[in-house]
Design a protein around this motif. Structure first.
Motif, PDB file in Angstrom:
ATOM      1  N   ARG A  93     -56.788  -8.414  47.807  1.00 16.37           N
ATOM      2  CA  ARG A  93     -55.838  -8.661  46.800  1.00 16.37           C
ATOM      3  C   ARG A  93     -54.574  -9.297  47.361  1.00 16.37           C
ATOM      4  NH1 ARG A  93     -53.618  -3.134  46.153  1.00 16.37           N
ATOM      5  NH2 ARG A  93     -55.532  -2.436  45.185  1.00 16.37           N
ATOM      6  N   LEU A  94     -53.866 -10.191  46.220  1.00 13.57           N
ATOM      7  CA  LEU A  94     -52.740 -11.068  46.520  1.00 13.57           C
ATOM      8  C   LEU A  94     -51.445 -10.231  45.967  1.00 13.57           C
ATOM      9  CD1 LEU A  94     -51.044 -13.349  48.010  1.00 13.57           C
ATOM     10  CD2 LEU A  94     -51.918 -14.720  46.008  1.00 13.57           C
ATOM     11  N   CYS A  95     -50.484  -9.736  46.516  1.00 15.58           N
ATOM     12  CA  CYS A  95     -49.497  -9.277  45.663  1.00 15.58           C
ATOM     13  C   CYS A  95     -48.107 -10.057  46.296  1.00 15.58           C
ATOM     14  CB  CYS A  95     -49.562  -7.781  45.902  1.00 15.58           C
ATOM     15  SG  CYS A  95     -49.012  -7.255  47.562  1.00 15.58           S
ATOM     16  N   LYS A  96     -47.184  -9.587  45.643  1.00 19.29           N
ATOM     17  CA  LYS A  96     -45.769 -10.226  46.247  1.00 19.29           C
ATOM     18  C   LYS A  96     -45.109  -9.696  47.462  1.00 19.29           C
ATOM     19  CE  LYS A  96     -44.312 -12.557  41.833  1.00 19.29           C
ATOM     20  NZ  LYS A  96     -43.168 -12.554  40.757  1.00 19.29           N
ATOM     21  N   GLY A  97     -45.290  -8.252  47.387  1.00 18.05           N
ATOM     22  CA  GLY A  97     -44.982  -7.428  48.581  1.00 18.05           C
ATOM     23  C   GLY A  97     -43.615  -6.289  48.029  1.00 18.05           C
ATOM     24  N   ALA A  98     -43.546  -5.236  48.109  1.00 12.03           N
ATOM     25  CA  ALA A  98     -42.908  -4.158  47.926  1.00 12.03           C
ATOM     26  C   ALA A  98     -42.006  -3.355  48.815  1.00 12.03           C
ATOM     27  CB  ALA A  98     -43.856  -3.054  46.944  1.00 12.03           C
ATOM     28  N   TYR A  99     -41.858  -3.998  49.749  1.00 11.13           N
ATOM     29  CA  TYR A  99     -41.027  -3.168  51.009  1.00 11.13           C
ATOM     30  C   TYR A  99     -39.827  -4.223  51.217  1.00 11.13           C
ATOM     31  CZ  TYR A  99     -45.165  -0.268  51.385  1.00 11.13           C
ATOM     32  OH  TYR A  99     -46.302   0.442  51.059  1.00 11.13           O
ATOM     33  N   HIS A 100     -38.644  -3.329  51.724  1.00 12.54           N
ATOM     34  CA  HIS A 100     -37.641  -4.093  52.359  1.00 12.54           C
ATOM     35  C   HIS A 100     -38.007  -4.556  53.648  1.00 12.54           C
ATOM     36  CE1 HIS A 100     -33.642  -5.259  51.778  1.00 12.54           C
ATOM     37  NE2 HIS A 100     -33.252  -4.822  52.921  1.00 12.54           N
ATOM     38  N   GLU A 101     -38.061  -6.039  53.736  1.00 14.73           N
ATOM     39  CA  GLU A 101     -38.478  -6.484  55.140  1.00 14.73           C
ATOM     40  C   GLU A 101     -37.227  -7.670  55.362  1.00 14.73           C
ATOM     41  OE1 GLU A 101     -40.724  -5.719  56.667  1.00 14.73           O
ATOM     42  OE2 GLU A 101     -42.310  -5.075  55.218  1.00 14.73           O
ATOM     43  N   PRO A 102     -36.959  -7.553  56.896  1.00 13.87           N
ATOM     44  CA  PRO A 102     -35.959  -8.784  57.192  1.00 13.87           C
ATOM     45  C   PRO A 102     -36.324 -10.075  56.981  1.00 13.87           C
ATOM     46  CG  PRO A 102     -37.231  -7.652  59.086  1.00 13.87           C
ATOM     47  CD  PRO A 102     -37.612  -7.141  57.893  1.00 13.87           C
ATOM     48  N   PRO A 103     -35.234 -10.753  56.857  1.00 16.05           N
ATOM     49  CA  PRO A 103     -35.433 -12.314  56.332  1.00 16.05           C
ATOM     50  C   PRO A 103     -36.288 -13.242  57.364  1.00 16.05           C
ATOM     51  CG  PRO A 103     -33.081 -11.893  56.194  1.00 16.05           C
ATOM     52  CD  PRO A 103     -33.994 -10.522  56.677  1.00 16.05           C
TER      53      PRO A 103
ATOM     54  N   LEU B 220     -38.701   1.355  40.670  1.00 13.06           N
ATOM     55  CA  LEU B 220     -37.418   1.232  40.441  1.00 13.06           C
ATOM     56  C   LEU B 220     -36.679   0.212  41.173  1.00 13.06           C
ATOM     57  CD1 LEU B 220     -35.952   4.946  40.180  1.00 13.06           C
ATOM     58  CD2 LEU B 220     -37.155   3.692  38.390  1.00 13.06           C
ATOM     59  N   ALA B 221     -36.875   0.116  42.210  1.00 11.55           N
ATOM     60  CA  ALA B 221     -36.265  -1.031  43.219  1.00 11.55           C
ATOM     61  C   ALA B 221     -36.692  -2.458  42.701  1.00 11.55           C
ATOM     62  CB  ALA B 221     -36.443  -0.895  44.377  1.00 11.55           C
ATOM     63  N   GLU B 222     -37.842  -2.439  42.118  1.00  8.12           N
ATOM     64  CA  GLU B 222     -38.350  -4.000  41.642  1.00  8.12           C
ATOM     65  C   GLU B 222     -37.683  -4.435  40.534  1.00  8.12           C
ATOM     66  OE1 GLU B 222     -42.946  -3.585  43.075  1.00  8.12           O
ATOM     67  OE2 GLU B 222     -42.454  -2.949  40.862  1.00  8.12           O
ATOM     68  N   ARG B 223     -36.876  -3.302  39.868  1.00  8.10           N
ATOM     69  CA  ARG B 223     -36.181  -3.834  38.299  1.00  8.10           C
ATOM     70  C   ARG B 223     -35.042  -3.159  38.181  1.00  8.10           C
ATOM     71  NH1 ARG B 223     -37.341  -6.778  33.984  1.00  8.10           N
ATOM     72  NH2 ARG B 223     -37.567  -5.609  32.046  1.00  8.10           N
ATOM     73  N   PRO B 224     -33.946  -3.876  38.269  1.00  6.36           N
ATOM     74  CA  PRO B 224     -32.568  -3.160  37.989  1.00  6.36           C
ATOM     75  C   PRO B 224     -32.442  -2.314  36.854  1.00  6.36           C
ATOM     76  CG  PRO B 224     -32.208  -5.332  38.764  1.00  6.36           C
ATOM     77  CD  PRO B 224     -33.831  -5.048  38.723  1.00  6.36           C
ATOM     78  N   ALA B 225     -33.023  -2.859  35.789  1.00  7.87           N
ATOM     79  CA  ALA B 225     -33.068  -2.085  34.390  1.00  7.87           C
ATOM     80  C   ALA B 225     -33.452  -0.584  34.559  1.00  7.87           C
ATOM     81  CB  ALA B 225     -34.014  -2.888  33.268  1.00  7.87           C
ATOM     82  N   ASN B 226     -34.549  -0.449  35.500  1.00  6.85           N
ATOM     83  CA  ASN B 226     -35.211   0.655  35.486  1.00  6.85           C
ATOM     84  C   ASN B 226     -34.350   1.733  36.164  1.00  6.85           C
ATOM     85  OD1 ASN B 226     -37.755  -0.159  34.828  1.00  6.85           O
ATOM     86  ND2 ASN B 226     -38.650  -0.215  36.633  1.00  6.85           N
ATOM     87  N   LEU B 227     -33.555   1.200  37.179  1.00  6.48           N
ATOM     88  CA  LEU B 227     -32.653   2.016  37.909  1.00  6.48           C
ATOM     89  C   LEU B 227     -31.429   2.333  37.077  1.00  6.48           C
ATOM     90  CD1 LEU B 227     -32.682   3.038  40.742  1.00  6.48           C
ATOM     91  CD2 LEU B 227     -31.082   1.324  41.371  1.00  6.48           C
ATOM     92  N   LEU B 228     -30.964   1.464  36.390  1.00  5.88           N
ATOM     93  CA  LEU B 228     -29.904   1.733  35.264  1.00  5.88           C
ATOM     94  C   LEU B 228     -30.241   2.808  34.267  1.00  5.88           C
ATOM     95  CD1 LEU B 228     -28.374  -1.692  34.442  1.00  5.88           C
ATOM     96  CD2 LEU B 228     -27.241   0.183  35.516  1.00  5.88           C
ATOM     97  N   PHE B 229     -31.362   2.617  33.861  1.00  2.00           N
ATOM     98  CA  PHE B 229     -32.077   3.545  32.918  1.00  2.00           C
ATOM     99  C   PHE B 229     -31.824   5.063  33.530  1.00  2.00           C
ATOM    100  CE2 PHE B 229     -35.314   6.295  31.308  1.00  2.00           C
ATOM    101  CZ  PHE B 229     -34.965   6.359  29.655  1.00  2.00           C
ATOM    102  N   LEU B 230     -32.476   5.297  34.649  1.00  2.00           N
ATOM    103  CA  LEU B 230     -32.680   6.469  35.395  1.00  2.00           C
ATOM    104  C   LEU B 230     -31.257   6.983  35.580  1.00  2.00           C
ATOM    105  CD1 LEU B 230     -34.344   8.415  37.133  1.00  2.00           C
ATOM    106  CD2 LEU B 230     -33.517   6.898  39.093  1.00  2.00           C
ATOM    107  N   LEU B 231     -30.309   5.999  36.113  1.00  2.00           N
ATOM    108  CA  LEU B 231     -28.894   6.591  36.585  1.00  2.00           C
ATOM    109  C   LEU B 231     -28.201   7.046  35.094  1.00  2.00           C
ATOM    110  CD1 LEU B 231     -27.637   4.008  39.130  1.00  2.00           C
ATOM    111  CD2 LEU B 231     -28.222   6.342  39.275  1.00  2.00           C
ATOM    112  N   ARG B 232     -28.475   6.498  33.963  1.00  2.00           N
ATOM    113  CA  ARG B 232     -27.827   6.640  32.697  1.00  2.00           C
ATOM    114  C   ARG B 232     -28.311   8.166  32.189  1.00  2.00           C
ATOM    115  NH1 ARG B 232     -29.385   2.605  29.258  1.00  2.00           N
ATOM    116  NH2 ARG B 232     -28.628   1.089  30.604  1.00  2.00           N
ATOM    117  N   GLN B 233     -29.755   8.230  32.650  1.00  2.08           N
ATOM    118  CA  GLN B 233     -30.214   9.584  31.936  1.00  2.08           C
ATOM    119  C   GLN B 233     -29.839  10.865  33.194  1.00  2.08           C
ATOM    120  OE1 GLN B 233     -31.764   9.791  29.252  1.00  2.08           O
ATOM    121  NE2 GLN B 233     -31.871   7.677  29.167  1.00  2.08           N
ATOM    122  N   LEU B 234     -29.520  10.508  34.395  1.00  2.15           N
ATOM    123  CA  LEU B 234     -29.144  11.364  35.275  1.00  2.15           C
ATOM    124  C   LEU B 234     -27.792  11.746  34.965  1.00  2.15           C
ATOM    125  CD1 LEU B 234     -30.663  10.362  38.694  1.00  2.15           C
ATOM    126  CD2 LEU B 234     -31.364  12.526  37.317  1.00  2.15           C
TER     127      LEU B 234
END
Ligand code: FDA
Length: 290
Positions: free
Chosen positions: A162-172, A273-287
């Motif tokens: 499986r080829l994916c882009k990668g989902a973890y916070h990695e150093p440059p 959530l981290a992949e998409r700022p819109a998800n995070l904004l939605f979450l913060l608004r609801q919280l």
């Protein structure tokens, strides 16, 4: 997040539920829509052999259900859920039990790729087990600078990849920080996995992405090279870009949807959530409202 109805809805958008029955009901629905699927019991970095055994038992039970319901579903699991942090041998033994039962019910197992701390050990374990278990697949991440080299080894093995882009916070130093570089790397690696010599060695690639441009790229390259639609697949996550399922299926694209479930949904949910700022904004608004 589980208690407030709007945030609960957001969690349930990405996660089928906490129990295996919740996942099985989603897998049945996907099957009724003619889609093949994968299933992940959420969890990682277990600290005791008993927890690793519990995760293994859950996958074995799931495989029993997959066999009984005749689902075209592959488990997709994390090695640290099966005990990689504790002991390689214990983890390999747990994985072997899952892969053997998967083979008996006529399906595969994909080993997810976790953070770069585990890349080397995960691929080493895969290379060791793959010759004995032809129904075992692994994952590579396009954002890692090392991946082209890893893909060459996997091509030699004739692997299921499986080829994916990668989902973890990695150093440059290890991963491309710029999304454009990651996308370009993904396209190059897709070309490599679809190359005639890779296909001749039996490589079976799964292209995991919701990026329409890259999905199109894969379908075009495969068509131009005359690669049959039984020789590769596109993969997407449950809850993301469902609107693409219909058009992709109408175009005859082979598509698998991965359905996660389990009590330990927090880490997975946070990555989505981290992949998409819109998800995070939605979450913060609801919280905030809550
Ligand atoms: P990108 O992030 O560029 O997104 C493309 C488009 O998809 C966005 O514009 C948006 O429309 C939509 N989208 C993407 N993410 C979204 C989200 N969270 N919410 C809403 N919309 C979203 N990673 C890993 O490190 N190890 C692994 O083993 C796996 N396994 C895996 C299996 C499968 C089947 C998939 C689809 C993905 C993975 N991943 C993974 C995750 C992968 O590395 C990556 O983080 C996500 O797929 C997001 O990247 P995209 O390729 O979708 O592109």
């Amino acid at each position: 997040m589980e208690r407030l109805p709007p945030t609960r809805r957001l969690v349930h958008r990405f996660v089928a539920g906490e129990r295996a029955v919740d996942a099985l009901s989603v897998l049945d629905t996907l099957a009724s829509q003619g889609l093949v699927s994968a299933v992940t019991y959420l969890g990682e970095n277990v600290r005791t052999a008993a927890d690793a055994a519990r995760a293994t038992a859950t996958y074995l039970d799931l495989l029993g259900q997959i066999g009984e319901r005749k689902l075209r579903t592959t488990p997709s699991l994390k090695l640290t859920h099966l005990g990689l942090d504790l002991d390689d041998t214990l983890c390999a033994a747990n994985l072997t039990r899952v892969v053997e039962l998967a083979r008996a019910v006529g399906t595969w197992v994909w080993i997810d790729m976790e953070s770069s701390r585990y890349t080397e050990r995960t691929l080493a374990l895969y290379a060791r087990l793959r010759p004995v278990h032809p129904n075992l697949g692994c994952v590579v991440q396009a954002y890692l600078r090392r991946t082209p080299g890893d893909v060459e080894h996997l091509v030699e093995l004739g692997a299921i990849v499986r080829l994916c882009k990668g989902a973890y916070h990695e150093p440059p130093a290890l991963a491309y920080p710029d999304k454009r570089d990651v996308d370009a790397s993904y396209a190059r690696l897709a070309d490599r996995l679809l190359a005639p010599d890779a296909q001749a060695r039996g490589v079976y690639p799964g292209f995991a992405t919701h990026d329409e441009r890259l999905q199109r790229h894969v379908l075009e390259v495969a068509a131009a090279r005359g690669i049959g639609r039984d020789r590769f697949e596109l993969q997407m996550l449950y809850g993301i870009r469902h609107d693409l399922h219909g058009p992709l299926r109408a175009a005859g694209a082979p598509l698998r949807v991965l359905v996660p479930f389990g009590e330990d949904w927090y880490g997975y949910f946070m990555r989505r959530l981290a992949e998409r700022p819109a998800n995070l904004l939605f979450l913060l608004r609801q919280l905030g409202r809550g």
